[in-house]
Write an enzyme that holds these catalytic residues in place. Structure first.
Site, PDB file in Angstrom:
ATOM      1  N   PRO A 296      24.308 -20.264  21.344  1.00  0.00           N
ATOM      2  CA  PRO A 296      22.951 -20.440  20.807  1.00  0.00           C
ATOM      3  C   PRO A 296      22.515 -21.891  20.610  1.00  0.00           C
ATOM      4  O   PRO A 296      22.322 -22.365  19.487  1.00  0.00           O
ATOM      5  CB  PRO A 296      23.028 -19.695  19.476  1.00  0.00           C
ATOM      6  N   CYS A 297      22.299 -22.584  21.711  1.00  0.00           N
ATOM      7  CA  CYS A 297      21.896 -23.989  21.641  1.00  0.00           C
ATOM      8  C   CYS A 297      20.540 -24.163  20.972  1.00  0.00           C
ATOM      9  O   CYS A 297      20.237 -25.247  20.470  1.00  0.00           O
ATOM     10  CB  CYS A 297      21.895 -24.613  23.033  1.00  0.00           C
TER      11      CYS A 297
END
Length: 172
Positions: A138-139
């Protein structure tokens, strides 16, 4: 984490989401995800080519992507992800990014510190920009230290929508 063993043709599995069509790119032999393409506004999966018989692990990844857009934390088998082309340091940053809790954010500097690279905020940001598996890694949960959004491969509008989705579901 899988490493590419031979060049093999890639396949695509389109996945309808409330935000448009996402695409899972994968390899069959050995089975590995090679990329997640985020939905683009107004993009539909209708008419997109789809391989007739995706491997079960790829279908499971598509279900997990759907779970994410339904407001749940996706689960993915790390051994299914192909990180070839990324250095060990980049992989360390990505592993720490994957540990950021659903519905929360952290800064690029804090992410680098957690990965054992204090002072490497810019490196963490550059690694986030090369993340081949957004949502699974989950950048979008990584922001500037001052709370500014920073960048995002899917655009800042999508980053905001993903963060809003998580915040609305995290407090259920």
């Amino acid at each position: 984490m899988k490493k590419a063993t031979e060049a093999s043709p890639g396949f695509c599995l389109p996945v309808d989401t409330p935000l448009g069509c996402a695409v899972i790119r994968y390899r069959k032999d050995p089975t590995a995800l090679t990329e997640i393409r985020l939905p683009r506004p107004g993009q539909s999966c209708k008419g997109m080519a789809r391989e007739d018989d995706p491997p079960p692990a790829v279908l499971a990844a598509a279900r997990e992507l759907g779970r994410y857009f339904a407001g749940e934390e996706p689960r993915v088998d790390w051994d299914l992800l192909d990180f070839s082309g990324l250095t060990e340091r980049m992989q360390a940053i990505l592993r720490c990014c994957a540990e950021i809790p659903y519905g929360t954010v952290t800064s690029y500097g804090e992410l680098a510190r957690r990965a054992g690279m204090p002072g490497a905020a810019r490196f963490a940001g550059n690694t986030m920009s090369r993340n081949p598996f957004p949502v699974f890694i989950p950048c979008h949960r990584v922001v500037h230290a001052d709370g500014g959004l920073g960048g995002f491969s899917g655009g800042l509008d999508l980053k905001t929508k993903l963060l809003d989705l998580e915040r609305s579901k995290a407090g259920r």
